[in-house]
Scaffold this active site. Structure first.
Site, mmCIF file in Angstrom:
data_model
loop_
_atom_site.group_PDB
_atom_site.id
_atom_site.type_symbol
_atom_site.label_atom_id
_atom_site.label_comp_id
_atom_site.label_asym_id
_atom_site.label_seq_id
_atom_site.Cartn_x
_atom_site.Cartn_y
_atom_site.Cartn_z
ATOM 1 N N LYS A 35 -22.500 32.616 -0.993
ATOM 2 C CA LYS A 35 -23.842 33.132 -1.235
ATOM 3 C C LYS A 35 -24.622 32.193 -2.146
ATOM 4 O O LYS A 35 -24.143 31.800 -3.219
ATOM 5 C CB LYS A 35 -23.748 34.509 -1.900
ATOM 6 C CG LYS A 35 -25.090 35.147 -2.150
ATOM 7 C CD LYS A 35 -24.935 36.590 -2.600
ATOM 8 C CE LYS A 35 -24.780 36.758 -4.087
ATOM 9 N NZ LYS A 35 -25.966 36.401 -4.874
ATOM 10 N N ASP A 62 -29.439 34.684 -0.545
ATOM 11 C CA ASP A 62 -29.760 35.940 -1.255
ATOM 12 C C ASP A 62 -31.024 35.739 -2.080
ATOM 13 O O ASP A 62 -30.964 35.554 -3.290
ATOM 14 C CB ASP A 62 -28.548 36.292 -2.139
ATOM 15 C CG ASP A 62 -28.763 37.529 -2.984
ATOM 16 O OD1 ASP A 62 -29.617 38.370 -2.644
ATOM 17 O OD2 ASP A 62 -28.052 37.646 -4.012
ATOM 18 N N ASP A 67 -42.605 41.197 -0.080
ATOM 19 C CA ASP A 67 -43.988 40.702 -0.045
ATOM 20 C C ASP A 67 -44.689 41.391 1.116
ATOM 21 O O ASP A 67 -44.127 42.320 1.717
ATOM 22 C CB ASP A 67 -43.956 39.162 0.123
ATOM 23 C CG ASP A 67 -45.140 38.487 -0.570
ATOM 24 O OD1 ASP A 67 -46.286 38.920 -0.336
ATOM 25 O OD2 ASP A 67 -44.908 37.527 -1.323
#
Ligand code: C5P
Length: 233
Positions: A35, A62, A67
């Site tokens: 990640k 990640d 938004d």
């Protein structure tokens, strides 16, 4: 039906590409998924994702997008274009935001996992009260997970304590990605809703995300192998 086996994702929460790649080179013969989060991506940019892909591992990017729908859809498209295999966005952005991202990207990368973030595992009742959400952490997680599923996401990030209620409410094929994992005896750091790898696997986690207990171990490879043994891999 026996549930599919839990997979380990190692969180590369370090402050340079050199450190991240050294960890990956040490772990990649036993760990498939890594990640890249905000710390590493903000410093090193898309090059780190491309370097990981060149090493043949899978990447969970990640960045927890949140938004307006078009911006999130384009950010997910950019993430998949640089090679990410799993991408996430906050489910609290709503099902329209998620649906726009899923519809824009599903056909180009049908294999990629598009995942909603429910409630951060560092948040507890006090935090939810402070931001004015009139729910318990479990109620909030279930609400956000249902929104993610409605928008067409493949699954959600949640704490191990919510795996069973989510699978029960939304079906066993809806994936759960679980951070806040602490092997027996390790420090909880800033995580609040934690479980051991074995407990999370038994509860039905599709993926567990482990950072500090592996990266900060004296022998990270031995720590990763111990986690893998706990989840039966
Ligand atoms: O070091 P540790 O094992 O606590 O790392 C957990 C990782 O999972 C961190 O990279 C953190 O940002 C991430 N994460 C989390 N809670 C979420 C989503 C992601 O802890 N809800």
């Amino acid at each position: 039906m026996t549930p599919a086996k839990t997979q380990l994702i190692v969180a590369l929460d370090v402050d340079s590409a050199a450190k991240a790649l050294a960890h990956v080179d040490r772990l990649k013969d036993c760990v498939e998924w890594f990640k890249v989060g905000k710390q590493l991506f903000t410093l090193e940019g898309p090059a780190i994702v491309r370097e990981l892909k060149a090493r043949g591992v899978k990447v969970f990017l990640d960045l927890k997008f949140h938004d307006i729908p078009n911006t999130v859809a384009e950010a997910v498209a950019s993430s998949l274009a640089i090679g990410a295999d799993m991408v996430n966005f906050h489910a609290s952005g709503g099902s329209e935001m998620i649906r726009t991202a899923v519809e824009k990207n599903r056909a180009t990368r049908p294999d990629a996992l598009l995942i909603g973030v429910t409630v951060l595992t560092s948040m507890d009742q006090k935090t939810l009260d402070e931001i004015g959400l009139p729910f318990t952490p479990e109620q909030a997680v279930l609400r956000f997970a249902a929104i993610a599923q409605k928008g067409g996401a493949d699954g959600v990030v949640c704490s191990a304590w919510e795996i069973e209620p989510i699978k029960k409410a939304l079906g066993s094929s809806f994936k759960v990605v679980v951070p806040g994992i602490r092997p027996g005896g390790s420090a909880s750091d800033d995580q609040k809703r934690i479980m051991t790898p074995a407990q999370a696997a038994a509860a039905g986690a599709d993926f567990i995300v482990v950072g500090r207990p592996i990266l900060q171990a004296t022998d990270p490879k031995a720590a990763a192998l111990a986690v893998l043994a706990e989840i039966g891999r």
